[in-house]
Design a protein around this motif. Structure first.
Motif, short mmCIF file in Angstrom:
data_model
loop_
_atom_site.label_atom_id
_atom_site.label_comp_id
_atom_site.label_asym_id
_atom_site.label_seq_id
_atom_site.Cartn_x
_atom_site.Cartn_y
_atom_site.Cartn_z
N ARG A 109 0.84 -1.21 0.00
CA ARG A 109 0.00 0.00 0.00
C ARG A 109 0.87 1.26 0.00
O ARG A 109 0.57 2.23 -0.69
CB ARG A 109 -0.96 -0.01 1.19
CG ARG A 109 -2.10 -1.05 1.04
CD ARG A 109 -3.20 -0.88 2.07
NE ARG A 109 -2.78 -1.09 3.45
CZ ARG A 109 -2.69 -2.28 4.04
NH1 ARG A 109 -3.02 -3.38 3.38
NH2 ARG A 109 -2.32 -2.37 5.31
N ALA A 110 1.95 1.25 0.77
CA ALA A 110 2.84 2.41 0.82
C ALA A 110 3.52 2.64 -0.52
O ALA A 110 3.68 3.78 -0.97
CB ALA A 110 3.88 2.23 1.93
N ILE A 111 3.90 1.56 -1.20
CA ILE A 111 4.52 1.68 -2.53
C ILE A 111 3.53 2.31 -3.51
O ILE A 111 3.87 3.22 -4.26
CB ILE A 111 5.02 0.31 -3.03
CG1 ILE A 111 6.27 -0.11 -2.24
CG2 ILE A 111 5.32 0.36 -4.53
CD1 ILE A 111 6.73 -1.53 -2.52
N ASN A 112 2.30 1.82 -3.49
CA ASN A 112 1.30 2.39 -4.40
C ASN A 112 1.03 3.86 -4.07
O ASN A 112 0.87 4.68 -4.96
CB ASN A 112 0.02 1.58 -4.38
CG ASN A 112 0.03 0.48 -5.42
OD1 ASN A 112 1.09 0.14 -5.96
ND2 ASN A 112 -1.11 -0.09 -5.71
N LYS A 113 0.96 4.17 -2.79
CA LYS A 113 0.76 5.57 -2.39
C LYS A 113 1.90 6.44 -2.91
O LYS A 113 1.69 7.53 -3.44
CB LYS A 113 0.65 5.68 -0.87
CG LYS A 113 0.33 7.07 -0.38
CD LYS A 113 0.11 7.09 1.13
CE LYS A 113 -0.27 8.50 1.58
NZ LYS A 113 -0.54 8.55 3.02
N ALA A 114 3.13 5.95 -2.79
CA ALA A 114 4.30 6.68 -3.29
C ALA A 114 4.23 6.90 -4.80
O ALA A 114 4.69 7.90 -5.31
CB ALA A 114 5.57 5.93 -2.93
N ASN A 115 3.62 5.94 -5.49
CA ASN A 115 3.48 6.01 -6.95
C ASN A 115 2.23 6.76 -7.37
O ASN A 115 1.96 6.87 -8.57
CB ASN A 115 3.48 4.62 -7.56
CG ASN A 115 4.83 3.95 -7.50
OD1 ASN A 115 5.87 4.62 -7.48
ND2 ASN A 115 4.84 2.63 -7.45
N GLY A 116 1.42 7.21 -6.40
CA GLY A 116 0.19 7.91 -6.73
C GLY A 116 -0.93 6.97 -7.17
O GLY A 116 -1.88 7.40 -7.82
N ASP A 117 -0.80 5.70 -6.81
CA ASP A 117 -1.81 4.70 -7.19
C ASP A 117 -2.63 4.29 -5.96
O ASP A 117 -2.18 4.42 -4.83
CB ASP A 117 -1.12 3.45 -7.76
CG ASP A 117 -0.34 3.74 -9.02
OD1 ASP A 117 -0.74 4.64 -9.79
OD2 ASP A 117 0.69 3.06 -9.24
N LYS A 118 -3.81 3.75 -6.22
CA LYS A 118 -4.64 3.21 -5.14
C LYS A 118 -4.34 1.73 -4.99
O LYS A 118 -3.69 1.13 -5.82
CB LYS A 118 -6.11 3.43 -5.46
CG LYS A 118 -6.51 4.89 -5.47
CD LYS A 118 -8.01 5.04 -5.67
CE LYS A 118 -8.36 6.47 -5.93
NZ LYS A 118 -8.69 7.24 -4.79
#
Length: 178
Positions: free
Chosen positions: A61-70
């Motif tokens: 989840r943190a990786i997706n948040k960093a990438n601007g993804d849900k």
């Protein structure tokens, strides 16, 4: 137990591993050995974070948040154990920041070598998101710390061989002083 030369020559990155992983106690013994790298002034400017089970989902989840993804990235689910490698810089007039990062990198490399020698498949993964706020927050990084990546650790698949690394021609990299 193989010698250091044999272990270094046999080391490979394992991008696919099984769901088996070393126990916490097994890992403690290996980390104690990896911590013996050369370390100017014995600052120990590193720490490791063990991620298992749901920790990997949280990282996704943190990786997706960093990438601007849900949602959640599936990348951390590629291995049952991830070991976050953190450079934890210490104040020193003698040991510059770059040298402290080199120590943390040395610990990670020696750790991967020792894990491989112990029979575990390992690959060191990085990405631009290692420097993101979301990923740093998840790992509880302090202002004096940087995430250098993760060692993905698991069992070596029985019928799988990792990609063989090309032999290094040392003559290309070793020269006398000009």
């Amino acid at each position: 137990m193989a010698g250091a030369m044999e272990a270094a020559l046999a080391r490979r990155s394992w991008s696919k591993v099984t769901d088996e992983a070393p126990t916490h106690d097994e890992l403690l013994r290996i980390v104690a050995a990896a911590g013996r790298v050369a370390d100017h002034s014995s600052l120990r400017p590193w720490r490791l974070i063990e991620l298992r089970g749901d920790d990997r989902e949280r990282l996704g989840r943190a990786i997706n948040k960093a990438n601007g993804d849900k949602g959640s990235s599936s990348k951390p689910l590629r291995a049952p154990l991830l070991i976050a490698v953190v450079a934890s810089y210490r104040k020193s007039h003698k040991v510059p920041r770059w040298e402290q990062e080199a120590v943390a990198s040395g610990v990670a490399h020696l750790l991967s070598l020792l894990l491989d020698e112990a029979g575990w498949g390992v690959i060191w993964r990085t990405g631009h998101y290692t420097r993101s706020k979301a990923v740093a927050k998840l790992h509880g990084l302090g202002k004096n710390e940087e995430l250098l990546g993760w060692l993905y650790v698991g069992g070596k698949p029985a019928n799988s061989r990792p990609e063989r690394r090309k032999t290094v021609d040392a003559r290309e990299f070793l020269s006398p002083l000009p």
